[in-house]
Enzyme design. Structure first.
Site, PDB file in Angstrom:
ATOM      1  N   GLU A  90       1.048   5.597   0.311  1.00 18.48           N
ATOM      2  CA  GLU A  90       0.411   6.872   0.632  1.00 18.48           C
ATOM      3  C   GLU A  90       1.130   7.944  -0.168  1.00 18.48           C
ATOM      4  OE1 GLU A  90      -2.276   7.007   2.306  1.00 18.48           O
ATOM      5  OE2 GLU A  90      -2.221   4.931   3.005  1.00 18.48           O
ATOM      6  N   HIS A 114      -5.497   4.566   6.668  1.00 19.77           N
ATOM      7  CA  HIS A 114      -4.790   5.397   5.692  1.00 19.77           C
ATOM      8  C   HIS A 114      -3.305   5.532   6.007  1.00 19.77           C
ATOM      9  CE1 HIS A 114      -8.440   6.502   3.549  1.00 19.77           C
ATOM     10  NE2 HIS A 114      -9.005   6.807   4.711  1.00 19.77           N
ATOM     11  N   ASP A 154       0.859  -1.184   0.000  1.00 18.06           N
ATOM     12  CA  ASP A 154       0.000   0.000   0.000  1.00 18.06           C
ATOM     13  C   ASP A 154       0.893   1.230   0.000  1.00 18.06           C
ATOM     14  OD1 ASP A 154      -2.867   1.128   0.417  1.00 18.06           O
ATOM     15  OD2 ASP A 154      -1.632   2.191   1.887  1.00 18.06           O
ATOM     16  N   ASP A 202      -2.800  -0.466   6.385  1.00 22.26           N
ATOM     17  CA  ASP A 202      -3.690  -0.811   5.275  1.00 22.26           C
ATOM     18  C   ASP A 202      -3.237  -2.088   4.572  1.00 22.26           C
ATOM     19  OD1 ASP A 202      -5.003   1.452   5.964  1.00 22.26           O
ATOM     20  OD2 ASP A 202      -4.773   2.493   4.043  1.00 22.26           O
TER      21      ASP A 202
END
Length: 600
Positions: free
Chosen positions: A28, A166, A26, A171
């Site tokens: 960000e 998040h 994941d 995540d």
């Protein structure tokens, strides 16, 4: 018939899910439309449900983190100020994910960033297999189970150990549990390999996916497969037996692999999706050789006329050009060949092609075009074609019977032996039309002559095999030999000699058990035209050896012109040395040895 078992075999083709290592990743980012950059990478490596390692790092994006993104993710400018830049982080992540299947929620977003990062920093982007849990969830889960396929919604549905917030690693950890939950849901549908799971991310109807287990017991050999539908018999059916309908017939070198494709996204034909939904099972017929499978497919299509087979359902629907057997013969287009002493030329799959050949003959020879039966002793009035010099007018006695018979022999020779006279007869006219820039008329004549040349090749391929009482031929396949017995253009028997067998002994056994075949009226073969052409294709392959032959398998000299030679003749050229001599000969230095040298 293959019935649908409860679970697919683990021996099916593909990479077992239990044997794979996954990296669930994941990212960000800063969230900018044009300056969107990575701020954090989190990943979990798992295999067989066991966590093998985790990867987590902040990334200095070299730009400000927007306040809204900072509130959403909790990642601030202060947190990433001291973080390593992407050029230091990316090699470590690539090493962590090497050799793994990459999994992500909304995978195109994460893999798109990773691809651009590799391109910008000069790294080759790895060709990872990729699974998208969001896409899988949309296909696997029902609408009454989850209102949407957001990661938070799926985490609640599968009761993940962590709640997504998040942040990249959290995540990714939640996505691991979602992945395992989705795998459990499809396990009872026969999904046990990576390839199977990837199919669930594509637009394949549930009906097709559910029937993929039909391929479980299908052998991995060459053969023919039939999709069938069985329905309960009506009240008027004797015995009350179920009615069986063949929906589709196909062939393959690997029956299991081919049948499996009908239940995956690899099959994109809309009518095939409809066919699979109507089918109640798959039947297979293994074959010893690929040629046997090719021929059996044609025979089954002709026998059952399956509604979902678009070609070859009606092989008998062909046309022939006939030179009638009468005092003053003429050309006629007929639907079949009869044993009536007449000359037949063809076959033609379309009547238009037969008409083109007839007009090509009329362009070159003043043969009569009327349909009346003429009397050699009672003259009648000539038609307008005689005045246009398009007909020699045997009707009014302008030519006698012997002269007209010579003309018919020229036409018979142009159709059945050598098309060059027909080409030469119109070459001057064709050249004149081209010189006058009357290209449409020239193209019409050229098309007619090309149809004549193309049909001549088909005619001689078929008729030469039809005239041979027996051909025994072999071709090496792997460590063995495929052996076929062909009688009057029909495949009569098939055998396979392994490397431990003596090919001659297998050939004798194959001949002894071959089907008895009676010849058909010439030039018809004792099989369908398509079957004989399939056999001709096989016989003309490199490496085919004629072990035994009864009769002559040959084409007349100059019977077939290739395209370049055809154009050369049509424009007034002379016959060259490139004419086709013999369909069964191989003048090259690599020609296969004769029967006597075919050893074990």
């Amino acid at each position: 018939m293959t019935t649908a078992p409860a679970q697919a075999s683990f021996d099916d083709l593909g990479t077992l899910l239990a044997d794979l290592t996954y990296v669930v990743v994941d990212l960000e980012t800063t969230g900018g439309a044009e300056t969107d950059r990575i701020t954090e990478i989190g990943a979990v490596k798992v295999r067989g449900g066991e966590v093998l390692g985790e990867f987590q790092t902040l990334v200095n994006p070299r730009t400000d983190v927007p306040p809204l993104i900072a509130v959403l993710t909790g990642i601030t400018n202060a947190m990433v100020a001291a973080a390593p830049p992407l050029r230091e982080v990316l090699p470590a992540f690539l090493a962590f994910a090497q050799g793994c299947v990459v999994v992500a929620h909304n995978a195109p977003f994460d893999t798109g960033f990773l691809r651009r990062a590799c391109e910008g920093l000069g790294y080759a982007y790895p060709r990872w297999p990729v699974l998208d849990t969001a896409t899988l969830a949309r296909v696997i889960l029902l609408r009454d189970e989850v209102p949407n396929c957001k990661l938070g919604t799926l985490a609640r549905h599968f009761r993940t150990a962590v709640t997504p917030n998040h942040r990249a690693l959290t995540d990714a950890q939640a996505t691991v549990d979602v992945l395992h939950g989705l795998m459990e849901r499809v396990g009872n549908l026969g999904v046990h390999t990576l390839e199977d799971l990837q199919e669930f991310s594509r637009q394949v109807s549930p009906q097709r996916r559910a029937r993929r287990t039909w391929a479980k017991d299908v052998p991995e050999t060459a053969g023919v497969y039939l999709f069938v539908a069985e329905h309960e018999a009506g009240t008027g059916t004797p015995g009350g037996e179920a009615q069986r309908h063949v929906l589709y017939v196909g062939k393959s070198k690997n029956l299991r692999a081919r049948v499996r494709t009908y239940f995956t996204a690899a099959e994109k034909r809309r009518r095939m999706d409809e066919m699979v939904r109507l089918a109640t099972g798959v039947e297979t017929i293994p074959c010893l050789t690929q040629l046997q499978a090719d021929v059996l497919e044609l025979r089954l299509i002709a026998a059952h006329a399956p509604r979902y087979n678009r070609r070859s359902k009606f092989p008998e629907r062909v046309s022939w050009v006939k030179i009638t057997d009468e005092a003053f013969p003429r050309l006629s287009i007929v639907a079949g060949v009869r044993d009536d002493g007449a000359t037949y030329f063809g076959p033609f799959g379309r009547r238009q092609a037969a008409e083109d050949v007839v007009l090509a003959v009329y362009d070159g020879f003043p043969l009569r075009q009327c349909t009346a039966r003429l009397s050699p002793t009672k003259p009648s009035a000539a038609c307008a074609l005689a005045g246009m010099r398009r007909c020699c007018a045997p009707c009014d006695g302008s030519v006698d019977r012997e002269t007209y018979a010579d003309l018919v022999e020229q036409v018979r020779g142009a159709l059945c032996s050598d098309p060059r006279p027909a080409v030469r007869a119109v070459s001057a006219r064709l050249t004149r039309l081209v010189g006058e820039r009357r290209f449409e008329e020239a193209e019409t004549i050229r098309r007619r002559l090309e149809t004549l040349a193309r049909t001549a090749r088909r005619f001689h391929r078929v008729s030469s095999l039809a005239a041979c009482p027996e051909i025994v031929a072999a071709r090496r396949e792997g460590d063995g030999w495929d052996i076929h017995v062909i009688r009057h253009g029909r495949l009569a028997s098939t055998g396979v000699a392994s490397r431990h067998d003596v090919p001659q002994a297998v050939a004798r056994s194959t001949v002894a058990t071959a089907e008895t075949v009676r010849p058909a009226p010439g030039p018809l073969p004792a099989a369908s035209i398509e079957e004989t052409e399939q056999i001709a294709d096989w016989l003309e392959q490199p490496g085919v050896r004629i072990m035994q032959i009864e009769g002559d398998w040959a084409w007349p000299l100059n019977a077939v012109l290739d395209h370049e030679t055809f154009v050369h003749h049509a424009l007034g050229g002379d016959a060259g040395p490139g004419a086709h001599l013999d369909a069964g000969s191989d003048p090259s230095p690599d020609a296969p040895p004769a029967y006597a040298s075919l050893g074990a």
